[in-house]
Scaffold this active site. Structure first.
Site, PDB file in Angstrom:
ATOM      1  N   ASP A  21       0.863  -1.176   0.000  1.00 53.88           N
ATOM      2  CA  ASP A  21       0.000   0.000   0.000  1.00 53.88           C
ATOM      3  C   ASP A  21       0.908   1.238   0.000  1.00 53.88           C
ATOM      4  O   ASP A  21       2.132   1.141   0.139  1.00 53.88           O
ATOM      5  CB  ASP A  21      -0.979  -0.013   1.178  1.00 53.88           C
ATOM      6  CG  ASP A  21      -2.219   0.836   0.862  1.00 53.88           C
ATOM      7  OD1 ASP A  21      -2.164   1.665  -0.073  1.00 53.88           O
ATOM      8  OD2 ASP A  21      -3.249   0.690   1.540  1.00 53.88           O
TER       9      ASP A  21
HETATM   10  C1  NOJ Z   1      -4.054   3.898   0.015  1.00 50.28           C
HETATM   11  C2  NOJ Z   1      -5.245   2.975   0.127  1.00 50.28           C
HETATM   12  O1  NOJ Z   1      -5.198   2.277   1.355  1.00 50.28           O
HETATM   13  C3  NOJ Z   1      -5.324   1.981  -1.000  1.00 50.28           C
HETATM   14  O2  NOJ Z   1      -6.523   1.263  -0.878  1.00 50.28           O
HETATM   15  C4  NOJ Z   1      -5.225   2.681  -2.319  1.00 50.28           C
HETATM   16  O3  NOJ Z   1      -5.389   1.771  -3.377  1.00 50.28           O
HETATM   17  C5  NOJ Z   1      -3.865   3.360  -2.381  1.00 50.28           C
HETATM   18  N1  NOJ Z   1      -3.802   4.364  -1.323  1.00 50.28           N
HETATM   19  C6  NOJ Z   1      -3.608   4.014  -3.728  1.00 50.28           C
HETATM   20  O4  NOJ Z   1      -4.390   5.121  -3.893  1.00 50.28           O
END
Ligand code: NOJ
Length: 762
Positions: A292
């Site tokens: 993430d």
């Molecule tokens: C953080 C989020 O937790 C995740 O779900 C998302 O896909 C990413 N950012 C990218 O934007």
């Protein structure tokens, strides 16, 4: 162009070595050979480049990046040190970056372009929690397919969806992004969304890669506070959290995303048990795992790595293939390999996984596959998408209460007051994850209701809801303390036959980083509701929200309540059609609504405890609260209809079965009303004695049944050993011999039950 020379080279490699066998090789093996022939050409740095993902230079969906990075990112792209990008959208921008990758780098390897296409791209579907309330797998799959088709038209080839985190805590803002609290429903919906995004094969330019996230445990953040610590037992991990992820692998999902949280003391991003032992080992997942946003470096804050270098080593060794915006792999992996702290074979494995997906997607054949300006123009926002999202929006609405059949509204001759800031809001219905949709593009309830011109419809705001947000820096302000608009709304209500009040959360009050401790109606909306009720109790409350709300007063006083979530671009049309009876609601709650925030976590598949409440008011020594009931306000699986359904004659084909046998369970469902309607018939079981204690009820199957007025149907389900198996203390999925209960009904609180016994054959 140079990348065509590369393709030629790869083809020659295959042909020269295995000419005679190539026709008999499966497509998969052909791809593996192409991957092998490419990997041998790559330097260590180029391999690491494939593991590096950068955010585009403009939009962000995480903490703002350090200044002055654009030049470095461009240089890294040219040097072949970037494997994928996120938050780049639009054919023009995608093409520009793809051109660098395939025309200026040594090996011409195309980029993947990831984006959070969570519930639509520009044409917005209901938030995922709302769609889950439809229990309509076909509609959910279609909604994902629409999102994929529209996103692929703007150059995107990978969505960071579906989120398959089972969530039991409505304080957590991201419950809006998942399928609710049940592992079985969540698994079915995970598969439907993946089939929708990915389709059957990638030769179509309308399908994109899906990503099951967040692996794992993210939704179990303590006290519902986003990113908080997660500590769960093995029993909960395997029986509740992991099943939708497993279902995602079975549905053929190509990518996974790990998560920000620690799980039992080990950050998920550095968790080898999750990523290597379970996902890539036991489940034999062949795709790749992306971290993430910044989660590799966040292991420093977790207190698990002393610096970015150690974090990179931990993440790679644990099986995290792609680094999203931590810059840790690019900076440190080469040295870590040289120092022997990371084996190059692990990097090769990660690269192979990524390249395989790029080949499968067809990017080596045509890296500009998703880049066609004319197609982009004719595709984005097209009418067929609008029809599709309207259809799923109607199916997502849940009728929670309808005393004296106040709904559906008569179509003429009435004075109707429409009250609430959300009733005229054209942005809030787009929900939280709509980063490509333009503000003010949803149909409001006011607009939807105006299409029914037989009544006199007057609107008054009554009270503000909230919210300020700049496009990509999210901020939510609870600024609704002003009661100066109350008087106009009250006077309008006084003059009207029926009052429709649209109250709840703004679309940006849920989502990432939006946990709340008070999940009642925000601001002064509760006060407005009570004031209006005093002058005209004939109220239909339309809720807009991204999580279960605590609304005990409304549930006790307001005659009709419609749960309308955030329904996307066609929200107002969907709500109006349900209010006026042109669509008969059939949604069922995918998450429990608490009576009181103090009951959280509250979920239907809880354990019995050693002291279950036994209705013995003279004693306090039962598992209960002194100031609140144990039961929810509205249970999981609950939802009414304008039809009336009656369940009877629950029958089992036999009362005992063994390993290779099955039982047929049937029930009669009758529509006793004069209105045609749909009902979600739900099958639950209870395993009475287990080697781990078992929940009081577990959803095991469901069927959507349509019935004409006064029609009856017999609905049949099958129970076999797969229905009753669970993850036992033997670390295996096993069906245990013993006694079980089976329940069928239109909600998890159904009491229609029977019994059966399972005898494992020797
Ligand atoms: C953080 C989020 O937790 C995740 O779900 C998302 O896909 C990413 N950012 C990218 O934007």
């Amino acid at each position: 162009m140079k990348y065509f020379r590369l393709i030629l080279f790869l083809t020659i490699c295959n042909c020269s070595s295995v000419t005679s066998q190539i026709s008999s090789l499966s497509q998969k093996n052909v791809i593996d050979r192409k991957v092998d022939s490419l990997v041998v050409l790559m330097t260590l740095e180029e391999k690491i480049g494939q593991l590096n993902q950068y955010n585009g230079f403009w939009d962000i969906t995480g903490p703002a990046p350090k200044d002055g990075l654009a030049a470095k990112k461009y240089q890294d792209l040219k040097n072949g040190l970037v494997g994928s990008m996120l938050n780049v959208k639009g054919v023009k921008d995608v093409r520009a970056l793809q051109k660098i990758a395939v025309e200026q780098t040594r090996l011409h390897i195309p980029l993947l372009f990831g984006f959070d296409v969570i519930h639509g791209y520009k044409t917005i579907s209901p938030i995922p929690l709302a769609e889950a309330a439809s229990w309509d797998l076909e509609a959910i799959q279609k909604s994902a397919a629409i999102a994929a088709e529209e996103a692929s038209a703007v150059g995107i080839n990978w969505t960071f969806a579906p989120m398959v985190d089972v969530s039991r805590d409505p304080r957590w803002g991201r419950v809006m992004e998942g399928a609710g609290e049940d592992p079985y429903l969540g698994s079915r919906i995970a598969a439907a969304r993946i089939h929708g995004f990915q389709g059957n094969d990638f030769s179509s330019r309308k399908t994109i890669l899906a990503c099951a996230k967040h692996f794992a445990g993210y939704a179990f953040a303590e006290s519902g506070r986003d990113y908080n610590t997660v500590a769960v037992s093995d029993e909960t991990l395997y029986n509740i959290i992991l099943p939708p992820f497993k279902a995602a692998t079975e549905a053929g999902v190509k990518t996974f995303m790990n998560s920000f949280n620690e799980l039992n003391g080990i950050p998920a991003t550095g968790n080898a048990l999750l990523q290597r032992t379970i996902l890539k080992g036991a489940w034999n997942f062949k795709g790749f795992i992306v971290s993430d946003w910044g989660s590799i470096n966040e292991m420093i804050n977790h207190g698990y790595a002393k610096d970015s270098k150690q974090a990179a080593a931990i993440a790679m060794n644990a099986g995290s293939d792609v680094d999203m915006e931590s810059y840790a792999y690019l900076e440190h992996l080469a040295n870590l390999v040289k120092e022997g702290q990371v084996k190059e074979t692990l990097i090769d494995d990660a690269v192979r996984r990524i390249l395989r997906v790029k080949f499968e997607l067809g990017l080596f054949d045509d890296p500009y596959k998703y880049c066609d300006e004319a197609y982009e123009k004719e595709t984005v926002g097209k009418t067929a998408f609008q029809d599709g999202v309207l259809d799923v929006a109607k199916k997502s609405i849940v009728l929670l209460k309808n005393d004296s059949n106040i709904l559906p509204l008569p179509k003429k001759g009435k004075k109707i007051a429409l009250i609430g800031a959300l009733a005229s809001d054209k942005t809030s219905p787009l929900g939280s994850w709509r980063i490509a949709a333009d503000d003010n593009t949803a149909i409001s309830v006011l607009e939807g209701m105006r299409k029914y011109s037989g009544n006199q419809l007057d609107y008054s705001k009554g009270a503000d809801v909230t919210v300020g947000r700049t496009q990509f820096i999210w901020e939510t302000k609870i600024n609704a303390i002003d009661k100066s608009d109350f008087a106009a709304a009250i006077s309008l209500a006084q003059k009207s036959d029926v009052v429709v009040m649209v109250l709840g959360e703004h679309g940006l009050e849920t989502g990432e980083g939006r946990s709340r401790t008070d999940i009642g109606l925000p601001g002064v909306q509760q006060a407005l509701l009570e004031e209006v009720y005093k002058v005209n109790p004939n109220i239909v409350l339309v809720l807009n929200n991204g999580r279960p709300l605590v609304i005990p007063w409304a549930a006790a006083h307001i005659p009709a309540i419609l749960e309308a979530w955030q329904l996307g671009t066609q929200s107002g049309n969907a709500i109006a059609q349900v209010l006026y009876g042109d669509y008969n609601p059939s949604g069922k709650l995918p998450m429990t609504f608490p009576r009181n925030v103090g009951q959280i976590p509250i979920y239907y598949n809880h354990k019995n405890t050693g002291r279950p409440l036994m209705n013995e008011p003279e004693s306090v020594f039962w598992s209960h609260y002194s100031d609140e009931k144990n039961t929810p306000l509205y249970p999981f699986g609950f939802g009414l209809s304008y039809s009336k359904f009656e369940y009877s004659a629950l029958k089992l084909s036999k009362s005992t079965f063994s390993t290779n046998e099955k039982i047929e369970v049937s029930v009669t469902l009758k529509n006793t009303s004069s209105v045609a309607g749909k009902e979600v018939v739900q099958l639950y079981i209870r395993d009475l004695i287990g080697s781990y204690t078992r929940p009081v009820k577990e959803l095991k199957d469901f069927k959507m049944v349509e019935l004409k007025p006064n029609e009856s149907k017999t609905i049949t389900f099958i129970i076999d050993k797969n229905t009753i198996q669970f993850y036992t203390p033997n670390s295996k999925w096993e069906a245990e011999p013993g006694d079980y209960k089976v329940f069928i009904g239109g909600s998890s609180d159904t009491t229609l039950e029977s019994n059966f016994n399972y005898t494992a054959s020797k």
